[in-house]
Design a protein around this motif. Structure first.
Motif, PDB file in Angstrom:
ATOM      1  N   HIS A 102       0.830  -1.216   0.000  1.00  0.00           N
ATOM      2  CA  HIS A 102       0.000   0.000   0.000  1.00  0.00           C
ATOM      3  C   HIS A 102       0.867   1.270   0.000  1.00  0.00           C
ATOM      4  O   HIS A 102       2.023   1.215  -0.368  1.00  0.00           O
ATOM      5  CB  HIS A 102      -0.998  -0.043   1.157  1.00  0.00           C
ATOM      6  CG  HIS A 102      -1.724  -1.363   1.233  1.00  0.00           C
ATOM      7  ND1 HIS A 102      -2.821  -1.651   0.461  1.00  0.00           N
ATOM      8  CD2 HIS A 102      -1.472  -2.501   1.945  1.00  0.00           C
ATOM      9  CE1 HIS A 102      -3.219  -2.896   0.708  1.00  0.00           C
ATOM     10  NE2 HIS A 102      -2.420  -3.429   1.599  1.00  0.00           N
TER      11      HIS A 102
ATOM     12  N   HIS B  47       2.595  -7.170   4.303  1.00  0.00           N
ATOM     13  CA  HIS B  47       1.219  -6.716   4.523  1.00  0.00           C
ATOM     14  C   HIS B  47       0.759  -7.089   5.926  1.00  0.00           C
ATOM     15  O   HIS B  47       1.364  -7.925   6.593  1.00  0.00           O
ATOM     16  CB  HIS B  47       0.273  -7.382   3.505  1.00  0.00           C
ATOM     17  CG  HIS B  47       0.376  -6.807   2.130  1.00  0.00           C
ATOM     18  ND1 HIS B  47      -0.526  -5.912   1.618  1.00  0.00           N
ATOM     19  CD2 HIS B  47       1.319  -6.992   1.166  1.00  0.00           C
ATOM     20  CE1 HIS B  47      -0.161  -5.573   0.390  1.00  0.00           C
ATOM     21  NE2 HIS B  47       0.964  -6.203   0.091  1.00  0.00           N
TER      22      HIS B  47
ATOM     23  N   GLY C 134      -5.174  -4.016  -3.359  1.00  0.00           N
ATOM     24  CA  GLY C 134      -4.222  -4.076  -2.266  1.00  0.00           C
ATOM     25  C   GLY C 134      -3.086  -5.026  -2.504  1.00  0.00           C
ATOM     26  O   GLY C 134      -2.071  -4.949  -1.829  1.00  0.00           O
ATOM     27  N   HIS C 135      -3.223  -5.967  -3.405  1.00  0.00           N
ATOM     28  CA  HIS C 135      -2.168  -6.971  -3.527  1.00  0.00           C
ATOM     29  C   HIS C 135      -1.848  -7.213  -4.970  1.00  0.00           C
ATOM     30  O   HIS C 135      -1.721  -8.281  -5.444  1.00  0.00           O
ATOM     31  CB  HIS C 135      -2.585  -8.268  -2.831  1.00  0.00           C
ATOM     32  CG  HIS C 135      -2.933  -8.045  -1.402  1.00  0.00           C
ATOM     33  ND1 HIS C 135      -1.967  -7.861  -0.442  1.00  0.00           N
ATOM     34  CD2 HIS C 135      -4.118  -7.914  -0.793  1.00  0.00           C
ATOM     35  CE1 HIS C 135      -2.574  -7.670   0.713  1.00  0.00           C
ATOM     36  NE2 HIS C 135      -3.870  -7.690   0.549  1.00  0.00           N
TER      37      HIS C 135
HETATM   38 ZN   LIG Z   1      -2.414  -5.339   2.522  1.00  0.00          ZN
END
Ligand SMILES: [Zn+2]
Length: 259
Positions: free
Chosen positions: A45, A113, A258-259
């Motif tokens: 992020h 993460h 997000g990934h």
């Molecule tokens: Zn994440």
């Protein structure tokens, strides 16, 4: 990655993959899992993409950067060449992260993460990979993290997250616990605990390259944290490329972006 988005994300990922021609063919995958000299450390992020967010603490993008920074320092102390995909609070598109990893010769890629779930009781570590050459590294990182006191092992899994799916070199994505869980959220806000996380991941990487017992905890283990609710000064030399429409966080479901 919010756990609550899991089912939705699988469906969306499947749709996306159906039209995706960018997954490297198996013969292009490089097995540098025992020879790598460089580590690309990816703080998940950043910038307008905060990742998981709980009012009780800093957003995911802040704690991922802190763990990634600590990890990078330890790996440099262990004589690896380290490339960070971001060193400040900036938005880096997923494809740019992939470009960085694929343009770093003889490398591995480690994405940091933290997780999130509507079910507050869910907790534990998870490590993801895509290339079969990354399986051993993923397992080693998971094993080391799960040696922490009170750790819950949620396992090593294959996944289609873009940063691991499009990687030519062995790539893993580590979920360092749930910000939504009371105890893991509290731990994530603690600099000493984040130092421990970075230390376990560094140990796994060094041992993956040089064998068991090769890791020596660096003397810099107590360096200050960078966690802060305020945006960090721009330190990124690489100019971020704006995501095309539909690719950026806020435009796509959080799990995909997000990934
Ligand atoms: Zn994440």
């Amino acid at each position: 990655m919010p756990r609550s988005m899991w089912g939705k994300s699988i469906a969306l990922c499947a749709l996306f993959l159906a039209g995706c021609k960018t997954v490297p063919p198996p013969q292009q995958l490089k097995n540098t899992s025992h020879t790598f000299a460089s580590v690309v450390v990816d703080a998940g992020h950043g910038g307008r993409d905060s990742g998981a967010y709980r009012r009780s603490g800093p957003p995911e993008k802040v704690v991922t950067l802190d763990v990634a920074t600590r990890l990078s320092r330890k790996l440099r102390d262990s004589q690896f060449n380290v490339v960070m995909t971001r060193t400040g609070d900036v938005f880096i598109p997923l494809d740019t992260r992939v470009d960085i990893e694929n343009s770093t010769p003889n490398s591995i890629f480690v994405s940091i993460h933290f997780n999130d779930s509507r079910r507050r009781g869910v907790k534990g570590f998870e490590t993801y990979y895509h290339s079969p050459y990354a399986a051993e590294l993923a397992q080693n990182i998971q094993n080391r993290l799960c040696s922490l006191k009170g750790a819950v092992n949620r396992g090593v899994h294959t996944a289609d997250f873009r940063v691991v799916r499009k990687a030519l070199y062995p790539a893993v994505l580590v979920e360092c616990g749930y910000l939504s869980n009371r105890s893991e959220g509290r731990e994530a806000r603690n600099g000493e605990y984040r130092e421990l996380l970075a230390d376990k991941i560094a140990q796994a990487i060094v041992e993956q390259r040089h064998g068991l017992g090769a890791y020596q905890a660096p003397a810099t283990a107590t360096a200050p944290a960078v966690v802060n609710q305020e945006p960090q000064p721009q330190q990124q030399k690489r100019k971020p490329v704006l995501a095309p429409p539909g690719e950026g966080p806020g435009l796509a479901p959080p799990t995909l972006s997000g990934h």
